[in-house]
Design a protein around this motif. Structure first.
Motif, PDB file in Angstrom:
ATOM      1  N   ASP A 125       0.326   4.676  -2.127  1.00  0.00           N
ATOM      2  CA  ASP A 125      -0.026   5.797  -1.680  1.00  0.00           C
ATOM      3  C   ASP A 125       1.008   6.839  -2.279  1.00  0.00           C
ATOM      4  OD1 ASP A 125      -2.269   4.664  -0.160  1.00  0.00           O
ATOM      5  OD2 ASP A 125      -0.853   4.552   1.514  1.00  0.00           O
ATOM      6  N   ARG A 142       0.422   7.981  -5.523  1.00  0.00           N
ATOM      7  CA  ARG A 142      -0.857   8.951  -5.771  1.00  0.00           C
ATOM      8  C   ARG A 142      -0.158  10.221  -5.159  1.00  0.00           C
ATOM      9  NH1 ARG A 142      -3.559   4.309  -3.876  1.00  0.00           N
ATOM     10  NH2 ARG A 142      -4.724   3.418  -5.355  1.00  0.00           N
ATOM     11  N   ARG A 143       0.248  10.356  -3.831  1.00  0.00           N
ATOM     12  CA  ARG A 143       0.670  11.767  -3.188  1.00  0.00           C
ATOM     13  C   ARG A 143       1.651  12.490  -3.771  1.00  0.00           C
ATOM     14  NH1 ARG A 143       1.841   9.300   0.982  1.00  0.00           N
ATOM     15  NH2 ARG A 143       4.061   9.448   0.822  1.00  0.00           N
ATOM     16  N   PRO A 165       0.701  -1.324  -0.146  1.00  0.00           N
ATOM     17  CA  PRO A 165       0.004  -0.015   0.006  1.00  0.00           C
ATOM     18  C   PRO A 165       0.774   1.299  -0.080  1.00  0.00           C
ATOM     19  CG  PRO A 165      -1.030  -1.481   1.447  1.00  0.00           C
ATOM     20  CD  PRO A 165       0.277  -2.000   1.142  1.00  0.00           C
ATOM     21  N   GLU A 166       1.933   1.215   0.680  1.00  0.00           N
ATOM     22  CA  GLU A 166       3.021   2.368   0.786  1.00  0.00           C
ATOM     23  C   GLU A 166       3.466   3.018  -0.739  1.00  0.00           C
ATOM     24  OE1 GLU A 166       2.577   0.414   4.638  1.00  0.00           O
ATOM     25  OE2 GLU A 166       3.318  -0.343   2.342  1.00  0.00           O
TER      26      GLU A 166
END
Length: 338
Positions: free
Chosen positions: A154, A157-158, A150-151
């Motif tokens: 994330d 996207r970020r 997930p990191e």
């Protein structure tokens, strides 16, 4: 003191040229007198990381190779099974063989360091020929996928606006593959399970999977290249392919270094255009090898979808990051350095 017994001058100004993944040519300066009477060269070669400053304990005993004196530059190949992309150090003695069999030798020259090269196209062609024998029959597939934690998603996207940016290829697989540490890309898989025709439920790379329609990455505007064939002390083998958009920097890099494959006819990954109006293209992958597909360009998350995989992701130790190729495997090694 006779001319035959006069001391030999120390070889100097050593030059290494025409370096390949498993050979090189070497030359140095000698006086005309020494050139005329030298009968042999003593050559000491060792990997740079293993260099021992006291390795020349017996200056009159050849430590690695005795070669008959030949005109310089002298080709060196095959004697040490040189490895690609490896730093070596070399030192030279010249010698005159005496009537009693002993050698009159010079002092050792200074130590010169150099690095061997990548696999040349001919070596990659040998590797490709071996890979063809392990590919197996072709199976249809419809999506490329990329598993991560997930990191990772994330961060994409970020920090990257949803764009998976190309990363530098690591050093896993064959040490001599020209893409290792030089080509940027985003890795994808496309292997499917025999019973379902779908991507496997498990992954060693993480519990989230990005899936993208095969046509986004594999189409007539893409060039396909073969980059590597290796195993990691296991029964199954990996084939590394590069998908490079035509005319891009990645395409230019691969074109002079890697064998290009026909998109419509090769043993690993194929695209078949629709035969009739309304039909979809057909995409196939090799069934008996694990394909690692490096797309030499960015891919946006909006082009596909990120979902949780249904199986249990395995330990990261099972991934291929910087994994070393089995140098003893007869299936995936070729006759040059590992």
């Amino acid at each position: 003191m006779t001319a035959m017994n006069a001391p030999l001058s120390t070889p100097c100004n050593i030059k290494i040229c025409e370096v390949t993944c498993d050979s090189f040519r070497i030359m140095w300066d000698m006086t005309p007198e020494d050139s005329a009477r030298a009968t042999h060269y003593f050559i000491d070669l060792s990997r740079k990381e293993n260099r021992d400053p006291n390795r020349f304990k017996h200056r009159d005993v050849p430590t690695k190779l005795v070669a008959k004196a030949v005109p310089l530059p002298m080709a060196v190949r095959g004697h040490w099974f040189l490895s690609p992309r490896t730093e070596y150090c070399v030192s030279i003695q010249t010698a005159v063989k005496q009537p009693d069999g002993d050698y009159l030798v010079s002092e050792w020259s200074q130590v010169v360091e150099f690095c061997t090269g990548d696999y040349a196209m001919e070596h990659l062609q040998q590797l490709l020929d071996k890979a063809k024998g392990s590919a197996g029959r072709l199976l249809k597939f419809s999506v490329f996928y990329r598993n991560q934690h997930p990191e990772y998603f994330d961060f994409v996207r970020r920090e990257c606006g949803g764009l998976m940016r190309p990363a530098l290829k690591d050093n896993s697989g064959s040490h001599g593959s020209p893409i290792n540490g030089k080509l940027h890309g985003v890795f994808f898989s496309c292997n499917t399970e025999f019973d379902t025709g779908l991507p496997p439920k498990d992954s060693p790379y993480g519990p989230l999977r990005f899936q993208i329609s095969a046509g986004h990455l594999l189409n007539p505007n893409i060039c396909l290249y073969f980059a590597d064939f290796y195993c990691m002390y296991t029964a199954y083998h990996y084939v590394v392919l590069v998908l490079a958009p035509v005319g891009t920097e990645g395409d230019a890099f691969c074109r002079s270094r890697l064998p290009m494959l026909d998109l419509t006819s090769n043993p690993f990954l194929t695209y078949a255009a629709p035969q009739r109006q309304g039909e979809e293209p057909v995409y196939c992958h090799a069934s008996d090898v694990i394909l690692e597909v490096l797309f030499a360009g960015p891919v946006h998350l909006d082009q596909g979808a990120v979902q949780q995989i249904s199986g249990h992701h395995q330990l990261m130790s099972l991934t291929t990051a910087d994994a070393k190729k089995d140098p003893s495997c007869k299936v995936c090694n070729i006759s040059v350095g590992r």
